[in-house]
Design a protein around this motif. Structure first.
Motif, PDB file in Angstrom:
ATOM      1  N   SER A 171      -2.566  18.661 -19.201  1.00  0.00           N
ATOM      2  CA  SER A 171      -3.461  18.226 -18.132  1.00  0.00           C
ATOM      3  C   SER A 171      -2.925  18.746 -16.803  1.00  0.00           C
ATOM      4  O   SER A 171      -1.827  19.312 -16.730  1.00  0.00           O
ATOM      5  CB  SER A 171      -3.575  16.693 -18.108  1.00  0.00           C
ATOM      6  N   ASP A 172      -3.720  18.540 -15.744  1.00  0.00           N
ATOM      7  CA  ASP A 172      -3.329  18.963 -14.387  1.00  0.00           C
ATOM      8  C   ASP A 172      -2.966  20.444 -14.347  1.00  0.00           C
ATOM      9  O   ASP A 172      -2.037  20.858 -13.643  1.00  0.00           O
ATOM     10  CB  ASP A 172      -2.153  18.129 -13.867  1.00  0.00           C
ATOM     11  N   GLY A 176      -7.271  21.999 -12.184  1.00  0.00           N
ATOM     12  CA  GLY A 176      -7.397  20.685 -12.813  1.00  0.00           C
ATOM     13  C   GLY A 176      -7.773  20.727 -14.274  1.00  0.00           C
ATOM     14  O   GLY A 176      -8.265  19.736 -14.826  1.00  0.00           O
ATOM     15  N   ARG A 178      -7.666  20.916 -18.473  1.00  0.00           N
ATOM     16  CA  ARG A 178      -7.003  20.167 -19.533  1.00  0.00           C
ATOM     17  C   ARG A 178      -7.136  20.937 -20.841  1.00  0.00           C
ATOM     18  O   ARG A 178      -8.074  21.729 -21.007  1.00  0.00           O
ATOM     19  CB  ARG A 178      -7.619  18.770 -19.685  1.00  0.00           C
ATOM     20  N   TRP A 211       1.509  23.157 -15.846  1.00  0.00           N
ATOM     21  CA  TRP A 211       0.822  22.114 -16.581  1.00  0.00           C
ATOM     22  C   TRP A 211       1.658  20.838 -16.619  1.00  0.00           C
ATOM     23  O   TRP A 211       2.881  20.886 -16.564  1.00  0.00           O
ATOM     24  CB  TRP A 211       0.576  22.528 -18.030  1.00  0.00           C
ATOM     25  N   LYS A 212       0.966  19.732 -16.766  1.00  0.00           N
ATOM     26  CA  LYS A 212       1.638  18.487 -17.178  1.00  0.00           C
ATOM     27  C   LYS A 212       1.414  18.355 -18.676  1.00  0.00           C
ATOM     28  O   LYS A 212       0.275  18.435 -19.144  1.00  0.00           O
ATOM     29  CB  LYS A 212       1.082  17.272 -16.441  1.00  0.00           C
ATOM     30  N   THR A 227       6.593  12.909 -21.109  1.00  0.00           N
ATOM     31  CA  THR A 227       5.706  13.666 -20.231  1.00  0.00           C
ATOM     32  C   THR A 227       6.556  14.520 -19.308  1.00  0.00           C
ATOM     33  O   THR A 227       7.548  14.053 -18.750  1.00  0.00           O
ATOM     34  CB  THR A 227       4.808  12.722 -19.405  1.00  0.00           C
ATOM     35  N   GLN A 229       6.644  18.434 -16.693  1.00  0.00           N
ATOM     36  CA  GLN A 229       5.977  19.542 -16.027  1.00  0.00           C
ATOM     37  C   GLN A 229       6.524  20.836 -16.613  1.00  0.00           C
ATOM     38  O   GLN A 229       7.748  21.025 -16.686  1.00  0.00           O
ATOM     39  CB  GLN A 229       6.258  19.496 -14.523  1.00  0.00           C
TER      40      GLN A 229
END
Length: 293
Positions: A171-172, A176, A178, A211-212, A227, A229
């Motif tokens: 995500s991110d 933006g 996904r 990305w996250k 989670t 980065q």
């Protein structure tokens, strides 16, 4: 049933029933037998043929051969007797159902088809050892063909072997965006104290990012998430390790902890009531409360 997983004190006997299904239009002769297995190099490895080990010597089957009609089923009962002198530790094996193709006059190679049920038996007194694991470093990469992947380092911090499955989601990303979730590759088994890697391969068209990424792994009822980065490198390169944002246990783990606290509180209240009940006159029946699961 895919697995036989149990914790057994020495001197214990257990029985497990195997269901064998014939999903063909021909009657089949099926050989059923136990064989050795090990956990090595992050893999559950099957012994060659009918290789034996300590665990296989504890197993007897009520049938070693069954004839199964087309689209029929047969049942085989396995009895496992753990000797009283058995030492503490985990043992591995497989219960195989094997079918051999009929020989042909043209000299075609005989084929053997087999499916099996894995066995993970932990031997020792007391309760079952806790299963647990931790997720460590995340490392993005791209193959020379441009296919991105993420490798997660995992350590078995519990007392039982673990089989890892799970997924990753992105995500991110750029604008933006996904992507996912994508399954991680299966077949990673770690013994107690062992470390290894799980890999998720992603679509080639995925941009580098940043990305996250959320990695969710599980083994049985044990679930862990991380989670971070990340940014994928160019083709043929390994990127920088992910920058960790958070680590989480699963919701069920938190719920179980809360339930445990409530159970303790409830037992404490019962204990207080029990102490008060001891003041009742002699001969008055007392309620017996037992806790179980």
């Amino acid at each position: 049933m895919r697995y036989i997983v149990d914790h057994l004190p020495p001197g214990t006997t257990i029985k497990r029933q195997l269901l064998i299904s014939n999903r063909t239009d021909e009657a089949r002769r099926i050989d059923v037998y136990p064989a050795a297995a090990t956990v090595e190099g992050s893999e559950f490895r099957f012994g060659e043929g009918r290789a034996t080990n300590e665990l296989t010597s504890w197993i007897t089957l009520d049938k070693s051969v069954v004839k199964v009609d087309p689209w029929g089923e047969a049942r085989v009962l396995a009895t496992i007797v753990v000797p009283r002198p058995a030492s503490r530790g985990e043992r591995y094996g497989v219960l195989w159902a094997s079918a051999t193709s009929a020989p042909r006059s043209d000299g075609e190679v005989t084929q053997i088809h087999r499916v099996g049920v894995r066995m993970y038996l932990d031997i020792g007194p007391g309760g079952e050892p806790v299963s647990d694991f931790s997720i460590g470093e995340l490392r993005p990469a791209r193959s020379t063909e441009g296919v991105p992947s993420v490798t997660a380092q995992v350590t078995n911090t519990g007392g039982r072997a673990i089989d890892l499955t799970g997924s990753v989601a992105l995500s991110d990303g750029p604008a933006g965006s996904r992507a996912g979730p994508f399954d991680v590759g299966q077949g990673v088994t770690l013994p107690p104290g062992g470390s290894g890697q799980v890999i998720a391969r992603l679509p080639a068209e995925l941009p580098n990012g940043p990305w996250k990424i959320e990695v969710n792994l599980e083994s049985g009822m044990v679930k862990r998430s991380i989670t971070a980065q990340i940014e994928f490198p160019d083709a043929g390169q390994v990127g920088k390790r992910g920058s960790v944002i958070s680590r989480m246990t699963s919701g069920w783990t938190v719920a179980a902890a809360v339930a445990g606290l409530l159970l303790i509180a409830g037992l404490a209240m019962l204990a207080r009531r029990s102490r008060r009940s001891t003041r009742t006159p002699t001969g008055t029946p007392r309620e017996r409360v037992s806790a179980g699961h």
